[in-house]
Design a protein around this motif. Structure first.
Motif, PDB file in Angstrom:
ATOM      1  N   SER A 143       0.924  -1.290  -0.061  1.00 45.28           N
ATOM      2  CA  SER A 143      -0.080   0.172   0.089  1.00 45.28           C
ATOM      3  C   SER A 143       0.921   1.271   0.084  1.00 45.28           C
ATOM      4  N   LYS A 144       1.938   1.186   0.807  1.00 45.71           N
ATOM      5  CA  LYS A 144       2.700   2.440   0.832  1.00 45.71           C
ATOM      6  C   LYS A 144       3.661   2.601  -0.503  1.00 45.71           C
ATOM      7  N   LEU A 145       4.040   1.507  -0.918  1.00 48.52           N
ATOM      8  CA  LEU A 145       4.901   1.663  -2.483  1.00 48.52           C
ATOM      9  C   LEU A 145       3.824   2.270  -3.350  1.00 48.52           C
ATOM     10  N   ALA A 146       2.682   1.754  -3.264  1.00 44.74           N
ATOM     11  CA  ALA A 146       1.560   2.097  -4.626  1.00 44.74           C
ATOM     12  C   ALA A 146       1.403   3.635  -4.440  1.00 44.74           C
ATOM     13  N   LYS A 147       1.246   4.128  -2.944  1.00 43.98           N
ATOM     14  CA  LYS A 147       1.047   5.452  -2.921  1.00 43.98           C
ATOM     15  C   LYS A 147       2.058   6.494  -3.198  1.00 43.98           C
ATOM     16  N   LEU A 148       3.420   5.886  -2.990  1.00 36.75           N
ATOM     17  CA  LEU A 148       4.684   6.524  -3.141  1.00 36.75           C
ATOM     18  C   LEU A 148       4.919   6.661  -4.921  1.00 36.75           C
ATOM     19  N   ILE A 149       4.355   5.568  -5.413  1.00 40.71           N
ATOM     20  CA  ILE A 149       4.376   5.583  -6.794  1.00 40.71           C
ATOM     21  C   ILE A 149       3.425   6.683  -7.640  1.00 40.71           C
ATOM     22  N   ILE A 150       2.371   6.614  -6.837  1.00 37.72           N
ATOM     23  CA  ILE A 150       1.341   7.921  -7.417  1.00 37.72           C
ATOM     24  C   ILE A 150       1.721   9.023  -7.214  1.00 37.72           C
ATOM     25  N   GLU A 151       2.248   9.279  -5.901  1.00 36.57           N
ATOM     26  CA  GLU A 151       2.716  10.784  -5.393  1.00 36.57           C
ATOM     27  C   GLU A 151       3.826  11.165  -6.371  1.00 36.57           C
ATOM     28  N   ASN A 152       4.868  10.229  -6.640  1.00 36.98           N
ATOM     29  CA  ASN A 152       5.777  10.744  -7.460  1.00 36.98           C
ATOM     30  C   ASN A 152       5.820  10.589  -9.091  1.00 36.98           C
ATOM     31  N   GLU A 153       4.443  10.519  -9.459  1.00 35.45           N
ATOM     32  CA  GLU A 153       3.965  10.340 -10.777  1.00 35.45           C
ATOM     33  C   GLU A 153       4.894   9.492 -11.479  1.00 35.45           C
ATOM     34  N   LEU A 154       5.077   8.383 -10.936  1.00 30.72           N
ATOM     35  CA  LEU A 154       5.775   7.288 -11.521  1.00 30.72           C
ATOM     36  C   LEU A 154       4.974   6.114 -12.279  1.00 30.72           C
ATOM     37  N   ILE A 155       3.717   6.343 -12.448  1.00 32.86           N
ATOM     38  CA  ILE A 155       2.998   5.296 -12.857  1.00 32.86           C
ATOM     39  C   ILE A 155       3.212   4.893 -14.445  1.00 32.86           C
ATOM     40  N   GLN A 156       3.382   6.255 -15.281  1.00 27.49           N
ATOM     41  CA  GLN A 156       3.628   5.909 -16.429  1.00 27.49           C
ATOM     42  C   GLN A 156       4.818   5.230 -16.776  1.00 27.49           C
ATOM     43  N   CYS A 157       5.837   5.334 -16.075  1.00 34.07           N
ATOM     44  CA  CYS A 157       7.072   4.714 -16.325  1.00 34.07           C
ATOM     45  C   CYS A 157       7.064   3.092 -16.100  1.00 34.07           C
TER      46      CYS A 157
END
Length: 791
Positions: free
Chosen positions: A642-656
């Motif tokens: 859950s924490k990893l998913a939130k950090l990915i979203i916050e850092n706009e890393l989902i496209q990568c």
């Protein structure tokens, strides 16, 4: 003799080190010239040491060793001194030097680790030899003196244990430990697999019994084994081999839908449309203006909508309808309106509809429609929100019953917002195993935000040529599904999913700009789209095409005939309006969601206003789906997914993660993310990097595995045969060629209406079979045969 044995052992280790390390690691990507120079120097020194130690014998005299030494005086001096200091470990010095040099050029994580390992081994090995053997000739000066000193404090046995432990740990830590870990893991998996196989075999044997006549009766399988297999199926496996297995039913629940709606803007709590004073004023002006143009009659009914109000005008006997419709511009001038649309006739009533814009138009928000009872209770996962009609009633539709949708409208008219609303409607109701998307976005900015949703079969396609290949692949999927349906004896996807254990999802194809795609290869694309539109409804494949230029060369008659459901937003001219909805009126729309809609299976045109959703709201919905999906995707990989998913979203890393090939700077951004958060996530850098770079985010559907060759093919004509296999048109082209003295690829292309790649291939086959001559620059090729010779 002893010296020879140690020399052979050290030489064998020397050669095995070279072979094993080169084979296992490969060359490093950091190929600095200085590293290679140092490696060559160390290699030469190690080879010189081998020559120097070749004939060195501890039992020979100094003069004998000096005379026999292949390295001369320098070689003798080096071998003599190293042996005095390190003892028999001197024979292994070439291997340690070579190992240090390999760290500079091979794919080690740290180039100095081999050097550190070599120093540790050279330092500790003589000590442990001196401690065990207690022979100064074998342990050397360093090993003998140091072991004597240390044994006073630790004892012989204690010192041996300590040094052995340090040697083993240093070897494991400073080389690549994953090989050892991988070996142990593989052995454990093999043992576990053998146990499972044996257990399963016992179950199989026990599930059959002999009835005495040699026949075997099947028994009920063991329940515990089924439970264990079920647990294995739910395990998430992340690799490049597409093995993720996720229970999507756990993703879409009531809590998720609540969060989904929270991201959408609430509709305003005010009365829609025009007020009573405004309506009475409009009726008075309307009747007076029509009477001025000798059109007698009266307004008999008023329907108030969020954007426009429809006034039903009943003309006096003898008044022609077309006389009223021709006055639309004069009425707009009198009413001080942007534009007025006059309906020729309202079905079921003896009145003409006159649509007048409200002074205070009210936006139709998507959230208000998603919470309607009719939408929530509809079980169809392809149910979508269209908007509200002129009487403020909600308009919903099922894509499965459309079966295809055509959307047109100028820039800013609401076309992209409508597509976002359709996608959001499906994301609210459907799980990824029920509906999958294929999206084409040549503009690269409209649909690319949806790369984070798990409903995508693959990342959003932005290249037109790749989109053409996708359409070809889609026709193959359609054929595969028809074969599967025929085996089961069903007619459509609904019956198939009821009877089959492996349910097939609906596939919704969204092409945001049809005009750009038609410019790539209009004939071929038109052929595929028409074939899909005619046949794909039964197998659950549906098309949504959008264009801002609804001209006849983009939306051809054949395409339009197979798209009965259409939406037209504001268009520039009457001609464009007639192209999309077969009548004028779309040019008089107000824009910003104002539309004319042809519902499925009705054939009448309905005026409506589309549901509004902001780009920020669409992005938030995508992030919600991405976060929910990644929690499940990473649950077997990290302690706190859950924490990893939130950090990915916050850092706009989902496209990568979802679309790395089309997202620039991914490697740098992932590297920064890993450096910043690996400690907080309590995970190793290498492991976190592996998760972010090797996870397959979009899981392909079953049919995708059968059509990999189509996706990878670069032949835009759909001919996937080998050059050695004659083209199906070869004989027809041959007959055409034999009627001429000279021929060219362009002649074949234009006569048979082929694309250049296929025409060029047939030309090569004609040349190979001796029918035409070789190429002669830009001149036509000579025909070597004629009809008489051919006969």
């Amino acid at each position: 003799m002893l010296s020879k044995i140690f020399f052979l052992i050290s030489t064998s280790i020397y050669l095995l080190t070279i072979i094993f390390q080169f084979k296992k690691r490969g060359l490093s990507e950091n190929r600095k010239l200085s590293n290679y120079i140092i490696f060559i120097v160390l290699l030469v020194i190690s080879l010189f040491l081998i020559l120097s130690l070749f004939n060195y014998d501890i039992h020979n005299t100094q003069s004998e060793n000096r005379e026999k030494n292949l390295g001369g005086l320098i070689g003798y001096f080096i071998s003599e001194k190293t042996f005095q200091i390190f003892g028999v470990v001197a024979f292994f010095l070439p291997t340690f030097l070579l190992y240090s040099g390999l760290g500079l050029i091979l794919n080690f994580r740290k180039i100095f680790f081999p050097s550190i390992l070599s120093v540790i081994q050279i330092t500790l090995l003589p000590i442990i030899i001196g401690n065990i053997i207690n022979n100064p000739e074998l342990s050397g000066f360093w090993g003998d003196r140091t072991s004597a000193k240390l044994s006073q404090y630790f004892g012989n046995i204690g010192l041996t244990l300590i040094i052995s432990f340090v040697l083993i740990i240093s070897t494991v830590l400073l080389t690549n430990p994953e090989y050892i870990i991988e070996f142990v893991t593989r052995m454990h998996q093999r043992i576990s697999k053998n146990k499972d196989d044996a257990y399963n075999n016992e179950d199989v044997e026990e599930s059959f019994s002999d009835d005495g006549d040699g026949n075997k009766e099947e028994k009920e399988p063991i329940v515990e084994n089924d439970k264990r297999k079920e647990k294995k199926r739910k395990k998430v496996l992340i690799s490049s081999q597409l093995k993720q297995e996720i229970d999507y039913k756990e993703l879409l629940n009531d809590q998720f839908k609540k969060e989904f709606l929270d991201y959408l803007e609430d509709p305003p709590k005010i009365k829609e449309g025009a007020n009573e004073e405004e309506i009475n004023q409009n009726i008075k002006v309307l009747e007076e203006k029509l009477k001025y143009f000798s059109v007698d009659g009266k307004v008999v009914n008023v329907n108030v909508g969020p954007v426009i109000t429809t006034y039903e005008f009943e003309p006096a006997p003898g008044i022609k309808v077309n006389k009223i419709t021709s006055l639309s511009d004069d009425l707009a001038l009198a009413m001080k309106a942007k534009s007025i649309r006059v309906l020729g006739h309202i079905p079921g009533k003896s009145a003409v509809g006159i649509e007048i814009p409200n002074r205070n138009r009210v936006t139709v928000f998507l959230k208000g429609l998603l919470t309607e009872k009719e939408f929530l209770e509809n079980p169809d996962p392809t149910t979508v929100v269209i908007g509200r009609d002129t009487e403020n009633n909600p308009i919903f539709a099922q894509i499965s019953s459309m079966p295809h949708l055509l959307i047109a409208g100028t820039t800013g008219s609401g076309k992209s917002v409508c597509i976002n609303g359709i996608i959001a409607s499906i994301l609210f109701k459907a799980q990824p195993e029920e509906v999958r998307f294929l999206m084409v976005d040549p503009k690269r900015i409209e649909l690319s935000i949806y790369n984070g949703i798990p409903h995508l079969e693959r990342p959003v396609i932005t290249d037109s040529k790749e989109a053409v290949l996708m359409l070809k692949e889609l026709t193959e999927w359609m054929d595969l599904r028809y074969k599967a349906f025929a085996k089961l004896g069903v007619r459509d996807i609904t019956e198939f999913n009821k009877k089959s254990d492996k349910k097939k999802p609906y596939i919704i194809v969204i092409i945001d700009e049809m005009a750009d795609l038609m410019m790539t290869g209009s004939k071929e694309i038109e052929t595929h789209i028409i074939r899909l539109a005619q046949m794909s409804r039964a197998v659950g494949i549906h098309l949504i095409l959008a264009t801002q230029r609804p001209s006849v060369n983009i939306i051809t008659g054949s395409i339009k005939a197979n798209f009965p459901v259409r939406i037209s937003f504001k268009v520039p001219s009457k001609a464009d309006s007639k192209t999309i909805i077969d009548t004028s009126g779309a040019e008089k729309l107000l824009g910003k969601g104002d539309m004319l809609y042809i519902p499925p299976q009705k054939g009448i045109i309905v005026r409506a206003h589309g549901a509004f959703i902001k780009t920020e709201e669409a992005t938030n919905i995508v992030n919600l789906w991405a976060e929910t999906y990644m929690k499940k995707l990473f649950e077997q990989q990290v302690k706190d997914p859950s924490k990893l998913a939130k950090l990915i979203i916050e850092n706009e890393l989902i496209q990568c993660i979802a679309n790395p090939s089309n997202t620039p700077g991914c490697e740098y951004r992932i590297e920064e993310f890993v450096e910043q958060y690996y400690d907080e996530l309590q995970i190793e850098k290498e492991k976190l990097t592996e998760i972010l770079t090797q996870t397959v985010y979009h899981i392909p559907i079953e049919e995708s595995g059968y059509t990999q060759n189509i996706r990878n093919s670069q032949n835009l004509e759909g001919n996937f045969q080998d050059d050695d296999e004659l083209d199906p048109l070869f004989e027809q082209v041959k007959e055409f060629v034999l009627k001429h003295k000279e021929i060219s690829t362009s002649m074949i292309q234009s006569y048979f209406k082929l694309g250049y790649p296929r025409a060029a291939k047939i030309t090569r086959q004609l040349e190979k079979n001796g029918i035409i001559g070789p190429a002669n620059g830009s001149k036509p090729r000579k025909v070597l045969l004629n009809n008489e010779k051919n006969d």
